[in-house]
Design a protein around this motif. Structure first.
Motif, PDB file in Angstrom:
ATOM      1  N   VAL A  43       0.844  -1.185   0.000  1.00 18.10           N
ATOM      2  CA  VAL A  43       0.000   0.000   0.000  1.00 18.10           C
ATOM      3  C   VAL A  43       0.884   1.242   0.000  1.00 18.10           C
ATOM      4  O   VAL A  43       1.892   1.303   0.700  1.00 18.10           O
ATOM      5  CB  VAL A  43      -0.935  -0.019   1.226  1.00 18.10           C
ATOM      6  N   GLN A  44       0.494   2.238  -0.803  1.00 15.97           N
ATOM      7  CA  GLN A  44       1.295   3.451  -0.898  1.00 15.97           C
ATOM      8  C   GLN A  44       1.108   4.315   0.344  1.00 15.97           C
ATOM      9  O   GLN A  44       0.003   4.427   0.882  1.00 15.97           O
ATOM     10  CB  GLN A  44       0.884   4.255  -2.137  1.00 15.97           C
ATOM     11  N   ARG A 194      -4.708  14.680  -9.610  1.00 13.02           N
ATOM     12  CA  ARG A 194      -5.666  13.744 -10.202  1.00 13.02           C
ATOM     13  C   ARG A 194      -6.432  13.060  -9.082  1.00 13.02           C
ATOM     14  O   ARG A 194      -6.178  13.271  -7.888  1.00 13.02           O
ATOM     15  CB  ARG A 194      -4.940  12.694 -11.063  1.00 13.02           C
ATOM     16  N   SER A 195      -7.385  12.207  -9.444  1.00 14.88           N
ATOM     17  CA  SER A 195      -8.155  11.459  -8.452  1.00 14.88           C
ATOM     18  C   SER A 195      -7.240  10.515  -7.687  1.00 14.88           C
ATOM     19  O   SER A 195      -6.238  10.037  -8.225  1.00 14.88           O
ATOM     20  CB  SER A 195      -9.274  10.672  -9.131  1.00 14.88           C
ATOM     21  N   PRO A 196      -7.554  10.225  -6.426  1.00 17.22           N
ATOM     22  CA  PRO A 196      -6.680   9.357  -5.631  1.00 17.22           C
ATOM     23  C   PRO A 196      -6.734   7.913  -6.107  1.00 17.22           C
ATOM     24  O   PRO A 196      -7.610   7.520  -6.889  1.00 17.22           O
ATOM     25  CB  PRO A 196      -7.230   9.500  -4.209  1.00 17.22           C
ATOM     26  N   ALA A 197      -5.784   7.124  -5.641  1.00 16.90           N
ATOM     27  CA  ALA A 197      -5.735   5.707  -5.994  1.00 16.90           C
ATOM     28  C   ALA A 197      -6.946   5.000  -5.415  1.00 16.90           C
ATOM     29  O   ALA A 197      -7.573   5.446  -4.447  1.00 16.90           O
ATOM     30  CB  ALA A 197      -4.436   5.083  -5.471  1.00 16.90           C
ATOM     31  N   ALA A 198      -7.274   3.871  -6.047  1.00 17.64           N
ATOM     32  CA  ALA A 198      -8.447   3.117  -5.603  1.00 17.64           C
ATOM     33  C   ALA A 198      -8.269   2.594  -4.188  1.00 17.64           C
ATOM     34  O   ALA A 198      -9.219   2.538  -3.406  1.00 17.64           O
ATOM     35  CB  ALA A 198      -8.718   1.971  -6.576  1.00 17.64           C
ATOM     36  N   ASP A 199      -7.032   2.201  -3.832  1.00 16.37           N
ATOM     37  CA  ASP A 199      -6.762   1.731  -2.482  1.00 16.37           C
ATOM     38  C   ASP A 199      -6.598   2.948  -1.577  1.00 16.37           C
ATOM     39  O   ASP A 199      -5.627   3.691  -1.682  1.00 16.37           O
ATOM     40  CB  ASP A 199      -5.505   0.855  -2.467  1.00 16.37           C
ATOM     41  N   ARG A 200      -7.575   3.166  -0.694  1.00 18.19           N
ATOM     42  CA  ARG A 200      -7.561   4.357   0.152  1.00 18.19           C
ATOM     43  C   ARG A 200      -6.779   4.154   1.457  1.00 18.19           C
ATOM     44  O   ARG A 200      -6.887   4.971   2.358  1.00 18.19           O
ATOM     45  CB  ARG A 200      -9.002   4.770   0.467  1.00 18.19           C
ATOM     46  N   GLY A 201      -6.027   3.075   1.597  1.00 23.90           N
ATOM     47  CA  GLY A 201      -5.266   2.840   2.813  1.00 23.90           C
ATOM     48  C   GLY A 201      -3.929   3.565   2.769  1.00 23.90           C
ATOM     49  O   GLY A 201      -3.723   4.517   2.028  1.00 23.90           O
ATOM     50  N   GLY A 202      -2.980   3.081   3.538  1.00 23.35           N
ATOM     51  CA  GLY A 202      -1.653   3.676   3.562  1.00 23.35           C
ATOM     52  C   GLY A 202      -1.362   4.353   4.879  1.00 23.35           C
ATOM     53  O   GLY A 202      -2.265   4.719   5.646  1.00 23.35           O
ATOM     54  N   VAL A 203      -0.062   4.523   5.144  1.00 21.88           N
ATOM     55  CA  VAL A 203       0.410   5.165   6.364  1.00 21.88           C
ATOM     56  C   VAL A 203       0.638   6.645   6.070  1.00 21.88           C
ATOM     57  O   VAL A 203       1.257   7.003   5.061  1.00 21.88           O
ATOM     58  CB  VAL A 203       1.699   4.496   6.856  1.00 21.88           C
ATOM     59  N   HIS A 204       0.134   7.518   6.936  1.00 17.58           N
ATOM     60  CA  HIS A 204       0.293   8.956   6.748  1.00 17.58           C
ATOM     61  C   HIS A 204       1.707   9.366   7.161  1.00 17.58           C
ATOM     62  O   HIS A 204       2.149   9.083   8.277  1.00 17.58           O
ATOM     63  CB  HIS A 204      -0.742   9.720   7.568  1.00 17.58           C
TER      64      HIS A 204
END
Length: 389
Positions: A43-44, A194-204
């Motif tokens: 995850v990004q 642009r629109s965000p990635a489909a995977d809305r997870g990730g570490v801030h």
């Protein structure tokens, strides 16, 4: 011959060691588990972009104008926390700004981007537009400011190319939005969005600002059609402003129909991912029936007479009643039968010129001699053809 064999013997252990290293490292990174399932894509991370920060690898210098940043709408009491929400780009109160003043200097942004050919090409590729249309495209955007922490796909400029990364922009960030209400340029650094990635997870990643809540982050969903004007909140007096799409604020006006919610407490009505099973409140009313095949009831027409109309040929084949055209029609009259009487004449007063003459002569009034006595059939006596006098 001996030297070649000696070289082959020396390289054989090295090749075996390389194969062993690949088996231990490369394969273990690509495949995992006894079933040979591929490893999940990592995850990004999401980079937090504060209000005035340039961010990593900015495209241009800042083009933000000195305007008061809008405050986030108040959170209604008792609202449950939820994950990243979607909000349509046409939602009233999604953006804010100052009346008659754009949040970004669009012309300066055009100059900074078009002045560097390499940057212009990288920006156009990241934005998905032709490079030759870059200046006109930028002038067609609308300068506003975010009223909620918004997740986007940001692009930094590095080594002549645009590098995408996931980011959250803080409330009050000045952006340029397109005709569908989507953020496309971050004015503090000139980066394309642009629109965000489909995977809305990730570490801030990065320093969190006061009031940051991951459960209150939104994403902007492009409107289904072109938005002629954005209804935004005035940051100076908390009133509504209608800003026409593609203008710099010089045509701002008060909306003819202001939104139902108050600008100071409006919590971005319509926020949240819509339920696909729920009816769309913006769709036109198609009746209360749940059967799409059954037509909606038609109200009676007061101009239509209640009594049936006289029979007359109808070219539509429905008889003027709107019934099923496949229903059988009454038999048409035979055009070769005896013609119908003329409704514009009175058969009792006008003689028929095509009627046969009567078999008996009409009666002669009393005192009138019959026709054969006036003109006898016999020869007349000879008389001289002279005229006296």
């Amino acid at each position: 011959m001996r030297s070649s064999l000696r070289r082959a013997r020396r390289t054989r252990p090295a090749a075996a060691g390389l194969v062993s290293a690949l088996l231990l490292t490369g394969c273990s990174n690509v495949w995992e588990g006894a079933g040979g399932e591929p490893a999940a894509t990592p995850v990004q991370d999401v980079f937090l972009q504060p209000l005035g920060a340039h961010g990593p690898d900015p495209f241009t210098a800042s083009t933000v104008r000195n305007t008061a940043p809008p405050a986030a709408p108040d959170r209604p009491p008792g609202e449950d926390a939820q994950q990243v929400r979607e909000v349509s780009g046409s939602t009233p109160g999604l953006y804010g700004g100052t009346r008659a003043i754009g949040s970004c200097d669009v012309e300066r942004q055009v100059t900074l981007l078009t002045g560097d050919r390499t940057k212009a090409r990288a920006f156009a590729e990241a934005s998905g537009i032709p490079e030759t249309n870059l200046a006109d495209w930028l002038r067609g955007l609308t300068p506003v400011a975010l009223r909620a922490d918004t997740r986007v796909t940001d692009h930094g400029y590095r080594e002549g190319r645009a590098n995408a990364f996931q980011a959250v922009l803080q409330t009050g960030t000045a952006v340029l939005v397109d005709q569908y209400g989507s953020p496309r340029v971050r004015c503090a650094c000139g980066n394309p969005l642009r629109s965000p990635a489909a995977d809305r997870g990730g570490v801030h990643q990065g320093d969190q600002w006061d009031g940051f809540d991951p459960d209150r982050v939104i994403t902007v969903r492009p409107a289904g059609s072109v938005v002629p004007g954005l209804v935004i909140v005035n940051t100076t007096d908390r009133s509504w402003i209608e800003r026409r799409t593609g203008t710099d604020g010089d045509e701002d006006r008060t909306p003819d129909v202001p939104p139902a919610c108050d600008p100071d407490t409006c919590a971005l009505s319509g926020a949240g991912t819509p339920d696909p099973t729920a009816p769309d409140p913006t769709a036109p009313d198609r009746g209360t029936t749940s059967d799409p095949a059954s037509p909606a009831p038609v109200p009676p027409d007061p101009a239509r007479p209640a009594t049936p109309l006289p029979d007359a040929p109808d070219p539509s084949g429905t008889g003027g009643t709107g019934t099923d055209p496949t229903a059988p029609l009454p038999p048409a009259p035979d055009p070769y039968t005896e013609p119908a009487p003329d409704p514009y004449t009175d058969p009792g007063t006008v003689p028929d010129p095509f009627a046969e003459p009567p078999s008996e002569p009409p009666a002669v009034p009393d005192g009138t001699p019959p026709t054969d006595e006036l003109f006898p059939a016999g020869p007349l006596p000879d008389r001289p053809e002279t005229f006296q006098g």
